[in-house]
Each structure stands twice: as structure tokens, then as C-alpha cells.
Enzyme design. Structure first.
Site, short mmCIF file in Angstrom:
data_model
loop_
_atom_site.label_atom_id
_atom_site.label_comp_id
_atom_site.label_asym_id
_atom_site.label_seq_id
_atom_site.Cartn_x
_atom_site.Cartn_y
_atom_site.Cartn_z
N GLU A 1 -10.95 3.57 -2.85
CA GLU A 1 -10.04 2.41 -2.95
C GLU A 1 -10.65 1.16 -2.30
O GLU A 1 -9.96 0.36 -1.70
CB GLU A 1 -8.69 2.74 -2.29
CG GLU A 1 -8.03 4.00 -2.80
CD GLU A 1 -6.67 4.26 -2.18
OE1 GLU A 1 -6.11 3.35 -1.52
OE2 GLU A 1 -6.14 5.37 -2.35
N GLU B 1 -3.41 10.85 2.61
CA GLU B 1 -3.01 10.26 3.90
C GLU B 1 -2.14 11.19 4.75
O GLU B 1 -1.10 10.80 5.28
CB GLU B 1 -2.28 8.94 3.62
CG GLU B 1 -3.15 7.95 2.84
CD GLU B 1 -2.41 6.68 2.46
OE1 GLU B 1 -1.28 6.46 2.91
OE2 GLU B 1 -2.99 5.90 1.67
O1 G3I Z 1 5.87 -0.43 -12.13
C1 G3I Z 1 7.06 -0.93 -11.49
C2 G3I Z 1 7.68 -2.04 -12.33
O2 G3I Z 1 8.10 -1.49 -13.59
C3 G3I Z 1 8.87 -2.63 -11.59
O3 G3I Z 1 9.37 -3.73 -12.31
C4 G3I Z 1 8.42 -3.08 -10.20
C5 G3I Z 1 9.62 -3.56 -9.43
O4 G3I Z 1 9.26 -3.63 -8.07
O5 G3I Z 1 7.83 -1.97 -9.46
C6 G3I Z 1 6.68 -1.48 -10.12
O6 G3I Z 1 6.17 -0.41 -9.37
C7 G3I Z 1 5.45 -0.83 -8.20
C8 G3I Z 1 4.04 -0.21 -8.27
O7 G3I Z 1 3.29 -0.53 -7.08
C9 G3I Z 1 3.26 -0.71 -9.47
O8 G3I Z 1 3.05 -2.09 -9.35
C10 G3I Z 1 6.18 -0.29 -6.97
O9 G3I Z 1 7.42 -0.95 -6.84
C11 G3I Z 1 5.32 -0.55 -5.71
O10 G3I Z 1 5.91 0.10 -4.60
C12 G3I Z 1 3.93 0.03 -5.92
O11 G3I Z 1 3.15 -0.30 -4.78
C13 G3I Z 1 1.89 0.38 -4.75
C14 G3I Z 1 1.82 1.24 -3.48
O12 G3I Z 1 0.54 1.90 -3.40
C15 G3I Z 1 2.91 2.32 -3.46
O13 G3I Z 1 2.76 3.16 -4.58
C16 G3I Z 1 0.76 -0.65 -4.70
O14 G3I Z 1 0.75 -1.38 -5.94
C17 G3I Z 1 -0.57 0.05 -4.53
O15 G3I Z 1 -1.62 -0.91 -4.37
C18 G3I Z 1 -0.55 0.94 -3.29
O16 G3I Z 1 -1.75 1.64 -3.28
C19 G3I Z 1 -1.96 2.47 -2.12
C20 G3I Z 1 -2.56 3.79 -2.58
O17 G3I Z 1 -1.69 4.41 -3.51
C21 G3I Z 1 -2.85 4.68 -1.40
N1 G3I Z 1 -3.75 4.01 -0.44
C22 G3I Z 1 -3.22 2.70 0.03
C23 G3I Z 1 -2.97 1.79 -1.17
C24 G3I Z 1 -2.49 0.42 -0.72
O18 G3I Z 1 -1.26 0.53 -0.08
#
Ligand code: G3I
Length: 395
Positions: free
Chosen positions: A300, A183
Site C-alpha cells: 500500500e 492489521e
Molecule cells: O463505495 C461507497 C460509496 O458507494 C458511498 O457513496 C460512500 C459514502 O461514504 O462510501 C463508499 O465507500 C467508502 C470506501 O472507502 C470506498 O471509497 C467507505 O465509506 C470508506 O470508509 C472507505 O474508506 C477506505 C478505508 O480503507 C476503509 O475501508 C479508504 O478508501 C481506503 O483508502 C482505506 O484503505 C486502508 C486499507 O484498507 C488498509 N490499510 C490502511 C488503508 C488506509 O486507511
């Protein structure tokens, strides 16, 4: 009040009332035309055929055509949910990590990497004869606090090169393809090259992208190195500008000899309102990318369906129609080698929180429902694989 005035007021009121009535009739006509069009569209979706032959899983249908099909998972989902893990093993021959290769999960401190979660995904993929995608080495999101508080234009190069080298070297031979940069394009920010202002651009300049790819290639010469991007699908001014900027970036990278092998198209469908696909436009974009010698991965794919009707049958069929219409276009391009959905089951989708429905019913964007049953979306993807032409398989 003089008679003459009464008459002219009467005439004006009559004209006004007449205009109001015409406006009312006009509005009524427009609303009924809209409702008729909506009903017609719903009938088309209800009558659309989503029949699939046999029960073979998506991974087999994909493999028959030299394709990979897979999904985004978290180690934690696989570890705690045997039913989900079983469905992933059945349906997927490629996986992508939702979080385990991102900086905020992988490198919580500058000198401390937490490889264990990613190692579990490597093991799961190996056990079930799957490829594994590493997502993502350089992104402006999911950066731990230490990066934002310590990185500057003096140490940014070392931090990025050290990260990519350490991670890619460790997973050489285990990770099939890396989203090296994610991105990096945002034309609305006004740069001529269309690049997004990120800490990487700010500290390292536009050549940070080339540096990232060259570093990854040095760490694992066999890995497929991919640039990953969203918002490339529809016929909208934003998407049109983004496709142009991405193509220009890819062309620049190829012309400078950057070791880049593929474009990842995220394909988060339905996020641009009433925007429509323009098949010829999308096909030409894919062909232009392929003509650079690049492979294409749909990385995705999912559907934002919060504007869909509440009726489950209508929703599921409408979602399936979006998948099948999209895949029927992109799979015509032989350079497309993989399709991954961002999740496999509605039990685990980012859209539950990112795009909740106003009727508060659980979203239903993915091939399996929350009980791991195959839905029309699954049929649509299966039909698309069954109908497409065979590619020469990619290692
Ligand atoms: O794993 C930890 C967990 O241990 C903890 O308890 C929890 C507390 O909030 O956080 C967990 O991590 C989260 C992670 O997803 C796994 O679930 C992060 O906070 C959260 O910010 C993270 O969000 C992800 C986001 O990318 C940022 O990395 C979303 O699930 C994921 O669907 C999203 O995916 C992105 C792609 O990477 C790039 N393209 C867009 C797509 C959607 O936004």
C-alpha cells in the site's frame, strides 16, 4: 532605595540582561543552523538525479526483474474515468481492491453477498493481463453494522469461516493473493503476543488468525495467503516493537504449520514525522521474514507529504526521494516480489481527506499527478525497478 541595594539590583539586572542576550544569541544561532540545514537538505533534493532511461511503463520495468507493480483501485474509478483506467492498464500488472472485497461492500447483509463490484475488477484484471489481490478477508474495520450488532462468541467462528469459504471459493483462480488477516498487531495494547484487541480476538481468541488462513487455504489451495500490516518501516520505538511482534506472529504461524505464504508491508511512508529509515535494521527484518520461507509484498505504498514545503518542485522531489530511498532498501531482498502503491494518480488518494495539507493545496503522493502525468515519484519507482536484481518470477 539604599545605594547598596540599587547596585545589587543593577548587577542582577545586568546579569539577567546578559543571560537574556546569550539566550537570544543561542536561539538565533539554533534557528539559523536549522535554516541552514533545511536549505542544505532542499538543495540536495533539488540537485538529486531522477533521470529514467526510456518511457517503458512501470509494469514492464517490474516484470523484467520478476516483479509485479500495481495500484489500489475502486471499480467505480475504473468505470467512470476512462483516462484513469487507461493509465492503470498501461502501468500495472497487478491490482488490489480498495473496497470491493471488504465486508462493508461485499456482504451488506449476513445472507447477501454483493459480488458484482469485485467481479468487475476480476474482469478488468483478466482483460489487461494483471494479477488481482483480494483485500481483505479478516479486519477489524469496514465491518457492516450487522456484524457488530449480531456477532458474539457463539456464532463468530461460523460467521468468519462461512465468509472466507464463500468468498475465496468463488474467486479461486481469479484472485492471485489474499490479505487473509489485516492489521492484527498493536503492541501498545499490552498483550504479550502483541495482538490488537479486535472483535475476532475477543470472540475467537488468538487462534482466529490460524483459523482464517486454514479456511482460506481449504477454499483455494493455489492462492497466495498473506498477513498484511502497517507501521513496520522506520527506526522508532513503535515500529521496532511492531516488527518484533509481527516476526513472532509469523514464526508462531509457520511453526504450527499454518498455510501462510507472505507478509504484506503496507509502507505508508512519511507518516511518522521526522522518523528515519535505518537501512540495516529494515534489511535484517526483511531477511528474517524471508528466512521463514515467506514472500514479501509492498502492498500500500504512498507518502504522507503534508509537512513538505508548498513549492511543487521541492515536494515532488522530496516525495520521490522517499520512494527511491525506501525501494533501494527493500528491493535488495529477493523475497520481495511485488510493489503496489495505494492509488496510481493524485486524482484518487485517501490522503486527500486523511492527511490534508495545511496550505490547502492538493496532496501529491502518487506516481501520476491528477492529470495522469508521470511525476518524479514515477521516476523514482521506475529507477528502483531498473536498478534492482532479477528475481525468479512468481506465478
Ligand atoms: O463505495 C461507497 C460509496 O458507494 C458511498 O457513496 C460512500 C459514502 O461514504 O462510501 C463508499 O465507500 C467508502 C470506501 O472507502 C470506498 O471509497 C467507505 O465509506 C470508506 O470508509 C472507505 O474508506 C477506505 C478505508 O480503507 C476503509 O475501508 C479508504 O478508501 C481506503 O483508502 C482505506 O484503505 C486502508 C486499507 O484498507 C488498509 N490499510 C490502511 C488503508 C488506509 O486507511
Amino acid at each position: 532605595m539604599p545605594i547598596r541595594l540599587q547596585r545589587s539590583l543593577g548587577r542582577r539586572r545586568a546579569i539577567f540582561l546578559g543571560l537574556e542576550m546569550m539566550a537570544g544569541i543561542g536561539a538565533f544561532t539554533a534557528i539559523s543552523q536549522f535554516r541552514n540545514a533545511q536549505t542544505q537538505a532542499q538543495n540536495q533534493v533539488l540537485q538529486r538525479d531522477f533521470t529514467v532511461s526510456g518511457t517503458a511503463p512501470l509494469r514492464d520495468r517490474a516484470a523484467r526483474k520478476g516483479l509485479f507493480y500495481g495500484a489500489a483501485v475502486l471499480r467505480s474509478q475504473l468505470a467512470k474515468d476512462a483516462e484513469f483506467a487507461k493509465s492503470v492498464a498501461r502501468e500495472c500488472n497487478i491490482l488490489v481492491s480498495i473496497g470491493e472485497f471488504k465486508w462493508d461492500m461485499l456482504r451488506v447483509q449476513p445472507d447477501r453477498f454483493n459480488f458484482e463490484p469485485a467481479d468487475v475488477l476480476v474482469k478488468f484484471a483478466r482483460t489487461h493481463n494483471m494479477r488481482l489481490r483480494g483485500h481483505t478477508l479478516v479486519w477489524h474495520q469496514a465491518l457492516p453494522l450487522w456484524v457488530e450488532s449480531t456477532m458474539n462468541n457463539l456464532n463468530a467462528r461460523e460467521i468468519m469461516v462461512d465468509h472466507i469459504s464463500t468468498v475465496v471459493r468463488r474467486y479461486a483462480g481469479a484472485v492471485h493473493s489474499w490479505d487473509v488477516v489485516n492489521e492484527a498487531i498493536k503492541p501498545e495494547e499490552g498483550r504479550e503476543d502483541g495482538l490488537r484487541y479486535t472483535p475476532w480476538l475477543n470472540f475467537l481468541g488468538p487462534n482466529y488468525i490460524d483459523l482464517a488462513f486454514r479456511t482460506a487455504a481449504a477454499a483455494d489451495p493455489k492462492a497466495m495467503l498473506v498477513y498484511n500490516e502497517f507501521g513496520l518501516d522506520y527506526d522508532t520505538p513503535g515500529a521496532n516493537a511492531k516488527r518484533t511482534a509481527v516476526l513472532n506472529l509469523l514464526t508462531r504461524l509457520k511453526n504450527s504449520g499454518t498455510p501462510i505464504h507472505g507478509l504484506g508491508i503496507q509502507a505508508h511512508l512519511g507518516r511518522e514525522g521526522k522518523a528515519k529509515l535505518k537501512p540495516a535494521q529494515l534489511r535484517q527484518f526483511l531477511r528474517n521474514v524471508a528466512d521463514l520461507g515467506l514472500k514479501i509484498l509492498i502492498t500500500e505504498m504512498d507518502v504522507t507529504e503534508k509537512a513538505f514545503p508548498t513549492d511543487i518542485q521541492l515536494r515532488d522531489r522530496g516525495i520521490a526521494a522517499l520512494y527511491e530511498d525506501y525501494l533501494s532498501i527493500v528491493l535488495e531482498e529477493p523475497a520481495v516480489i511485488a510493489v503496489l502503491t495505494w492509488g496510481l494518480s493524485d486524482r484518487y488518494t485517501w490522503l486527500s481527506t486523511a492527511e490534508p495539507r495545511s496550505d490547502e493545496s492538493p496532496v501529491r503522493p502518487l506516481p501520476l499527478d491528477a492529470q495522469m502525468n508521470r511525476k518524479f515519484a514515477w521516476n523514482a519507482i521506475a529507477r528502483s525497478f531498473d536498478k534492482t536484481t532479477k528475481r525468479s518470477p512468481v506465478a
